[in-house]
Scaffold this motif. Sequence first.
Motif, PDB file in Angstrom:
ATOM      1  N   ALA A   1       0.817  -1.135   0.064  1.00  0.00           N
ATOM      2  CA  ALA A   1      -0.020   0.042  -0.044  1.00  0.00           C
ATOM      3  C   ALA A   1       0.681   1.369   0.089  1.00  0.00           C
ATOM      4  O   ALA A   1       1.848   1.203   0.761  1.00  0.00           O
ATOM      5  N   ARG A   2       0.481   2.253  -0.607  1.00  0.00           N
ATOM      6  CA  ARG A   2       0.758   3.673  -0.443  1.00  0.00           C
ATOM      7  C   ARG A   2       0.580   3.929   0.925  1.00  0.00           C
ATOM      8  O   ARG A   2      -0.185   3.623   1.538  1.00  0.00           O
ATOM      9  N   ILE A   3       1.475   4.947   1.467  1.00  0.00           N
ATOM     10  CA  ILE A   3       1.223   5.477   2.965  1.00  0.00           C
ATOM     11  C   ILE A   3      -0.030   6.121   2.979  1.00  0.00           C
ATOM     12  O   ILE A   3      -0.809   5.997   3.937  1.00  0.00           O
ATOM     13  N   SER A   4      -0.221   6.929   1.685  1.00  0.00           N
ATOM     14  CA  SER A   4      -1.730   7.640   1.794  1.00  0.00           C
ATOM     15  C   SER A   4      -2.807   6.539   1.880  1.00  0.00           C
ATOM     16  O   SER A   4      -3.765   6.803   2.378  1.00  0.00           O
ATOM     17  N   GLU A   5      -2.627   5.315   1.186  1.00  0.00           N
ATOM     18  CA  GLU A   5      -4.068   4.404   1.110  1.00  0.00           C
ATOM     19  C   GLU A   5      -3.923   3.862   2.664  1.00  0.00           C
ATOM     20  O   GLU A   5      -5.053   3.567   3.072  1.00  0.00           O
ATOM     21  N   ALA A   6      -2.834   3.781   3.281  1.00  0.00           N
ATOM     22  CA  ALA A   6      -2.801   2.927   4.605  1.00  0.00           C
ATOM     23  C   ALA A   6      -3.347   3.850   5.585  1.00  0.00           C
ATOM     24  O   ALA A   6      -4.360   3.421   6.244  1.00  0.00           O
ATOM     25  N   VAL A   7      -3.183   4.941   5.737  1.00  0.00           N
ATOM     26  CA  VAL A   7      -3.655   6.073   6.785  1.00  0.00           C
ATOM     27  C   VAL A   7      -4.901   6.326   6.343  1.00  0.00           C
ATOM     28  O   VAL A   7      -5.751   6.942   7.210  1.00  0.00           O
TER      29      VAL A   7
ATOM     30  N   SER B   1       3.014  11.597  10.266  1.00  0.00           N
ATOM     31  CA  SER B   1       3.215  10.848  11.356  1.00  0.00           C
ATOM     32  C   SER B   1       3.600   9.350  11.106  1.00  0.00           C
ATOM     33  O   SER B   1       4.475   8.871  11.565  1.00  0.00           O
ATOM     34  N   ALA B   2       2.879   8.895   9.997  1.00  0.00           N
ATOM     35  CA  ALA B   2       3.339   7.269   9.678  1.00  0.00           C
ATOM     36  C   ALA B   2       4.678   6.962   9.031  1.00  0.00           C
ATOM     37  O   ALA B   2       5.324   6.306   9.175  1.00  0.00           O
ATOM     38  N   TRP B   3       5.184   8.362   8.445  1.00  0.00           N
ATOM     39  CA  TRP B   3       6.549   8.322   7.913  1.00  0.00           C
ATOM     40  C   TRP B   3       7.336   8.328   8.871  1.00  0.00           C
ATOM     41  O   TRP B   3       8.349   7.602   9.043  1.00  0.00           O
ATOM     42  N   ALA B   4       7.026   9.097  10.065  1.00  0.00           N
ATOM     43  CA  ALA B   4       7.968   9.124  11.333  1.00  0.00           C
ATOM     44  C   ALA B   4       7.944   7.710  11.924  1.00  0.00           C
ATOM     45  O   ALA B   4       9.117   7.427  12.559  1.00  0.00           O
ATOM     46  N   VAL B   5       6.829   7.214  11.959  1.00  0.00           N
ATOM     47  CA  VAL B   5       6.922   5.698  12.564  1.00  0.00           C
ATOM     48  C   VAL B   5       8.034   4.829  11.877  1.00  0.00           C
ATOM     49  O   VAL B   5       8.696   4.129  12.478  1.00  0.00           O
TER      50      VAL B   5
ATOM     51  N   GLU C   1      17.237   7.263   4.932  1.00  0.00           N
ATOM     52  CA  GLU C   1      16.842   7.120   3.632  1.00  0.00           C
ATOM     53  C   GLU C   1      15.418   6.070   3.286  1.00  0.00           C
ATOM     54  O   GLU C   1      15.010   6.080   2.272  1.00  0.00           O
ATOM     55  N   ILE C   2      15.151   5.647   4.346  1.00  0.00           N
ATOM     56  CA  ILE C   2      14.245   4.521   4.397  1.00  0.00           C
ATOM     57  C   ILE C   2      12.763   5.260   4.213  1.00  0.00           C
ATOM     58  O   ILE C   2      12.446   6.017   5.112  1.00  0.00           O
ATOM     59  N   SER C   3      12.041   5.205   3.329  1.00  0.00           N
ATOM     60  CA  SER C   3      10.819   5.896   3.229  1.00  0.00           C
ATOM     61  C   SER C   3       9.535   4.855   3.437  1.00  0.00           C
ATOM     62  O   SER C   3       9.832   3.664   2.940  1.00  0.00           O
ATOM     63  N   PRO C   4       8.278   5.170   3.409  1.00  0.00           N
ATOM     64  CA  PRO C   4       7.197   4.415   3.154  1.00  0.00           C
ATOM     65  C   PRO C   4       7.354   3.510   1.978  1.00  0.00           C
ATOM     66  O   PRO C   4       6.807   2.278   1.793  1.00  0.00           O
ATOM     67  N   HIS C   5       7.519   4.295   0.659  1.00  0.00           N
ATOM     68  CA  HIS C   5       7.715   3.921  -0.600  1.00  0.00           C
ATOM     69  C   HIS C   5       8.631   2.709  -0.478  1.00  0.00           C
ATOM     70  O   HIS C   5       8.721   1.809  -1.355  1.00  0.00           O
ATOM     71  N   THR C   6       9.785   2.672   0.232  1.00  0.00           N
ATOM     72  CA  THR C   6      10.564   1.716   0.427  1.00  0.00           C
ATOM     73  C   THR C   6      10.071   0.484   0.553  1.00  0.00           C
ATOM     74  O   THR C   6      10.514  -0.592   0.263  1.00  0.00           O
ATOM     75  N   LEU C   7       9.154   0.428   1.656  1.00  0.00           N
ATOM     76  CA  LEU C   7       8.596  -0.956   1.824  1.00  0.00           C
ATOM     77  C   LEU C   7       7.593  -1.312   0.676  1.00  0.00           C
ATOM     78  O   LEU C   7       7.228  -2.590   0.444  1.00  0.00           O
ATOM     79  N   ARG C   8       6.891  -0.363   0.165  1.00  0.00           N
ATOM     80  CA  ARG C   8       6.101  -0.652  -1.413  1.00  0.00           C
ATOM     81  C   ARG C   8       6.979  -1.172  -2.206  1.00  0.00           C
ATOM     82  O   ARG C   8       6.769  -2.385  -2.952  1.00  0.00           O
TER      83      ARG C   8
END
Length: 332
Positions: free
Chosen positions: A175-181, A253-257, A272-279
């Motif tokens: 999921a994109r982080i915007s989709e998750a939150v 806030s999700a990015w900070a998590v 350098e790790i971002s939510p998109h890294t998990l995607r």
Amino acid sequence: MQTTPGTEASRGAGARADVEVPRGLSVPLAGYLAHLRVERGLTDNTLGAYRRDLERFVAHVAAEGATSPRDLTRELVEGYVEVVRTGADGRTPLAASSTARTVASVRGWTRFCEAEGLAGADPASGLKPPARPRLLPRAIPVDDVLAILEAAGAVGGERGLRDRALLELVYATGARISEAVGLDLDDLELDARGSAVRLFGKGRKERVVPLGSYARDAVEAYVVRARPGFAAHGTGTPALFLNSRGRRLSRQSAWAVLREAAQRAGLAQADEISPHTLRHSFATHLLQGGADVRVVQELLGHASVTTTQIYTLVTPDALREMYLTSHPRARG
């Protein structure tokens, strides 16, 4: 300078402050932005990008003497693309990817004007954006992902349950982080035999993605044992992931998590790790495991398989091994 009614709609961060945009341009632009919001259901972030691109464009063509879409020519459009690419107007030159996005924004508006009878032949028809460098998505090894997930839950308490559930879900679904939150409780289907989550991507396009057992257990633990505590501080919201005030967790806030979990895990280049890294890691690990690229396309919510195929570039070892073990003439 006196402002013509309707001019303010076409001013903003992207417009030149010394140019008054005629109503003949500002009104069609406002109509197009309304069309994008209502008919295409674009998100506020995407709509904002269109607005900034087109405000700068109409300010440029207005300075060149255009007063309506009928005044637009191929030369004007190509000249504008050159300006944003080189920074000839004194502003920072745009990268190839940003220039390509600008070209897409302009083409969308000029097509709209032609379809609405506001202009003659589309002056941007066939206009090609500059070639973008094909950057490989950044993915991290499975062990690093697991370390991040463990670190997220190590905080303990309600926050640890929430953070672990959030990151487990993002990695499990791509999921994109915007989709998750943006998830609500009703978007979950938690079933030991087949859990899934309903995600809403760009343009509110809906897709249903399976939820693996680890993510299902983490989300269920959060919903049962932690979310009620967060919700008690709010006034009631259907949002799945809540902050300490009982409101929907923000993207920031999700990015900070994730960033804090990566730092606690002691990973190199954690910043350098971002939510998109998990995607990216979700897609890469699926392909390395033998998933079909079209299946990954559906899971990611990509409109075209071409977008997904870039992930195949990061798995050359897996492809080579598959070739060597499958092709009858691969080995001597």
